[in-house]
Design a protein around this motif. Structure first.
Motif, PDB file in Angstrom:
ATOM      1  N   GLU A  61       4.457   3.282  16.751  1.00  0.00           N
ATOM      2  CA  GLU A  61       5.147   2.753  15.577  1.00  0.00           C
ATOM      3  C   GLU A  61       4.655   1.366  15.182  1.00  0.00           C
ATOM      4  OE1 GLU A  61       9.120   3.778  14.748  1.00  0.00           O
ATOM      5  OE2 GLU A  61       9.462   4.514  16.769  1.00  0.00           O
ATOM      6  N   PHE A  62       3.687   0.845  15.919  1.00  0.00           N
ATOM      7  CA  PHE A  62       3.196  -0.515  15.685  1.00  0.00           C
ATOM      8  C   PHE A  62       2.248  -0.463  14.479  1.00  0.00           C
ATOM      9  CE2 PHE A  62       2.074  -4.414  18.519  1.00  0.00           C
ATOM     10  CZ  PHE A  62       2.120  -5.239  17.418  1.00  0.00           C
ATOM     11  N   TYR A  63       2.818  -0.485  13.275  1.00  0.00           N
ATOM     12  CA  TYR A  63       2.002  -0.159  12.093  1.00  0.00           C
ATOM     13  C   TYR A  63       0.884  -1.162  11.829  1.00  0.00           C
ATOM     14  CZ  TYR A  63       4.441  -3.558   9.077  1.00  0.00           C
ATOM     15  OH  TYR A  63       4.937  -4.699   8.517  1.00  0.00           O
ATOM     16  N   SER A  64       1.113  -2.439  12.199  1.00  0.00           N
ATOM     17  CA  SER A  64       0.048  -3.428  11.949  1.00  0.00           C
ATOM     18  C   SER A  64      -1.214  -3.073  12.734  1.00  0.00           C
ATOM     19  CB  SER A  64       0.520  -4.828  12.341  1.00  0.00           C
ATOM     20  OG  SER A  64       1.638  -5.198  11.561  1.00  0.00           O
TER      21      SER A  64
END
Ligand code: ZN
Lengths: 327, 329
Positions: A61-64
């Motif tokens: 979920e770590f979109y960056s």
């Protein structure tokens, strides 16, 4: 957090858990720091790419980091890679994200990354490009079907399915999609997502004249009638039935369907959906097809008696029925 | 089962959220940190405890999330800017009366740059579009006093796209062709409210669909034949409040359902009874209770999902109707 049961843990258990987690936490934090530092300093190397794989595996979920990964690919990797290898790299991205989706089927960022991959297949290779796209997009359709097999209501998967169909080279046929929704509905009448999709596909088939609207509507009424009889307490088929009726432009259909529901209501006198639908359809008759005052009065009376019955068997929505009764 | 909102316990729970720096779970959710602060702060305001979290520290944290390259806010320092985190940042600063800390020109440029040809907004430079993002942009522009920048063609295209996402059941989906979903209905209806175009909503049909979200246990689901979940108390109720139809469901039953999802020992509210609590469901549970007229709570503005008093002071209030606040027994 959705659907995670609450467990009351003792202080000791919590402490033990933390101790066990400590190493994992340290590792995660130092990996995060490393990757974010590289990101800041525009490190677009293969090594950085491998580290993003590790970090995303720990936290998809770590979109960056997904953003950074795409920047590494476009800035650092693709410029020195042949078109064929770019396509292969994108295929590898697709299988990586598929493994993430299996455990995280509702994470927007993973679905996005797939779209990005499909949209970055090298565009300048003529026939080869077309062949790649054909292959990638059909694989994608297969993949999304697998996701819908696992959860037939996953709206991410349905949205993605529509996107794939609209994007793949050589348009996906509405007739095929109609068959797909039939299959989904027949395996579970309660799948409103499939009924919804059917409203879209049929609208298109009717609009283009691919299907004869009148004949096809009759078939739909037959299908939904089966569903209503299987479980008259399930909303999905009632809502679909309402779509078929629409604004009730056809007096004959309206009257026929009212009769169908009245018969069902005799068998299922406590089914609120029968009464609610009857009331709605009679109001449509009232609005468009009352030919004289006697008919009008009879319809208003019928609606009032349905509404008062609804107030008692469906008290949660009592105020709605009261409001509808203000003719 | 408890029949009242355990305010002191929830305040303590929200205050404790930042004390978990030795938990892996805390660090796995950094991408939602600023959203979490918005949820925590807003629910504290509604429970009448705005000061329970330190103001200066919060503002400093928000400013540390500034993404200089993009000209907007990320969810955490060193994360990339996104519309979702930018709206949360603006909502927090507005609530703390610190909007003067923002470079309004740059943020406005960022927001406007994300509108696509079809009218819908993208979340960031990678181009994912969703009606959620249209709401985020419209809400953020409005809070910044920059809604005028959306006048004319931009506004019409945004509205046109929302209309295309409307379904026969009166609801709205995330994209053209997508199934109606209570969360997407909230964002579309609220965006239309801010843009003064509620006439695009088929009120009787949508209010019917929304009222059918209530299940026998009192809770609300987000789509037909799905399970109830506390967060839908807000998504469904906010849209009903904007359409003046909150009375179309059973408020008492929904109130009991939300209260039954509280953790009576540790504080916080879960998605449903017996599940793990989180600040997201705590916020939306409290927000729902406020719209239901639960005694002792402050009013919540369902359009902006912020304290109603603040929105009124800012001159942004739109038409909506919640249930009358009941007196404390
Ligand atoms: Zn939820």
């Amino acid at each position: 957090m959705h659907g995670v049961r609450r467990a009351r843990q003792t202080q000791e258990a919590i402490a033990a858990q933390k101790l066990k987690e400590k190493e994992k936490l340290q590792e995660y934090l130092s990996l995060t720091n490393d990757v974010l530092h590289r990101k800041k300093t525009n490190d677009f190397t293969q090594e950085a790419l491998a580290l993003t794989t590790r970090l995303l595996t720990a936290n998809p979920e770590f979109y960056s980091i997904w953003n950074y990964r795409r920047d590494i690919l476009t800035e650092g990797i693709f410029p020195q890679t042949s078109a064929k290898d770019v396509n292969d790299i994108l295929l590898a991205e697709l299988s990586l994200t598929m493994s993430f989706l299996r455990s995280h089927p509702k994470v927007y960022w993973i679905w996005n990354h797939r779209r990005w991959c499909l949209e970055h297949v090298p565009d300048d290779q003529g026939q080869q490009t077309i062949a790649w796209k054909q292959e990638n997009w059909s694989k994608e359709l297969y993949a999304v079907e697998k996701m819908l097999d696992a959860d037939a209501r996953n709206f991410h998967a349905w949205n993605y399915r529509r996107y794939v169909q609209a994007s793949m080279p050589g348009k996906y046929s509405d007739a095929d999609e109609l068959k797909y929704t039939t299959k989904k509905i027949e395996s579970n009448f309660s799948n409103f997502s499939a009924w919804h999709q059917r409203t879209k596909v049929l609208s298109s088939l009717w609009e283009t004249g691919t299907l004869d609207m009148a004949a096809s509507k009759d078939e739909e009424f037959e299908l939904v009638k089966q569903a209503l009889y299987v479980d008259p307490y399930d909303q999905s088929s009632w809502i679909y039935h309402r779509w078929l009726i629409g604004k009730g432009e056809d007096e004959g259909i309206l009257k026929r369907e009212i009769q169908v529901i009245e018969e069902l209501s005799e068998v299922e006198p406590d089914c609120k959906w029968c009464l609610e639908s009857l009331c709605h359809y009679k109001r449509l008759l009232l609005a468009s097809f009352t030919h004289n005052e006697d008919q009008r009065i009879a319809l208003v009376d019928a609606c009032q008696s349905l509404l008062s019955r609804l107030q008692s068997i469906d008290p949660y929505r009592r105020n709605r029925y009261l409001e509808l009764g203000e003719f | 089962m408890t029949s009242e909102l355990l305010i002191p316990l929830h305040v303590k729970y929200i205050q404790s959220l930042d004390n978990h720096k030795d938990d892996l779970a805390y660090h796995l959710t950094t991408h939602l940190r600023i959203n979490g602060i918005y949820w925590g702060l807003t629910s504290l305001c509604i429970m009448g405890h705005q000061d329970a979290l330190p103001r200066e520290e919060m503002i400093d944290f928000v400013m540390s999330c500034w993404d200089e390259k993009a000209g907007a806010f990320g969810p955490h320092p060193d994360h990339d800017a996104h519309l979702l985190s930018t709206l949360s940042a603006i909502q927090i600063l507005a609530t703390q009366k610190a909007l003067d800390r923002i470079d309004v020109k740059r943020v406005t440029d960022f927001l406007l740059s994300l509108q696509t040809a079809s009218g819908v907004f993208a979340g960031d430079r990678f181009g994912e579009t969703d009606t959620r993002f249209t709401y985020c942009a419209v809400n953020a522009l409005s809070l910044l006093g920059q809604l005028g920048k959306l006048e004319g063609d931009r506004k019409e295209r945004a509205i046109e796209h929302i209309k295309q996402c409307r379904n026969f059941d009166g609801g709205f989906g995330s994209s053209v062709g997508a199934e109606s979903h209570a969360g997407q209905i909230f964002v579309c209806v609220a965006a239309l409210a801010i843009l003064d175009r509620l006439e695009e909503v088929d009120v009787p049909t949508l209010a019917w669909w929304l009222s059918e979200r209530q299940l026998p246990n009192g809770g609300l689901n987000g789509r037909p034949e799905k399970l109830e979940d506390v967060c839908y108390s807000f998504w469904v109720l906010s849209a009903m409040a904007i359409l003046d139809k909150v009375t179309w469901i059973d408020a008492e039953k929904l109130t009991s359902f939300i209260l039954s999802a509280q953790d009576t020992e540790g504080g916080g509210i879960a998605d449903r009874p017996g599940d793990m609590v989180d600040v997201f469901h705590t916020h939306f549970g409290v927000a729902g209770l406020s719209l239901l007229g639960y005694p002792g709570l402050e009013d919540l503005d369902p359009v902006y999902c912020m304290p109603a008093k603040l929105i009124e002071e800012m001159g942004l209030r739109k038409q909506w109707t919640a249930l009358e606040r009941r007196k404390l027994p």
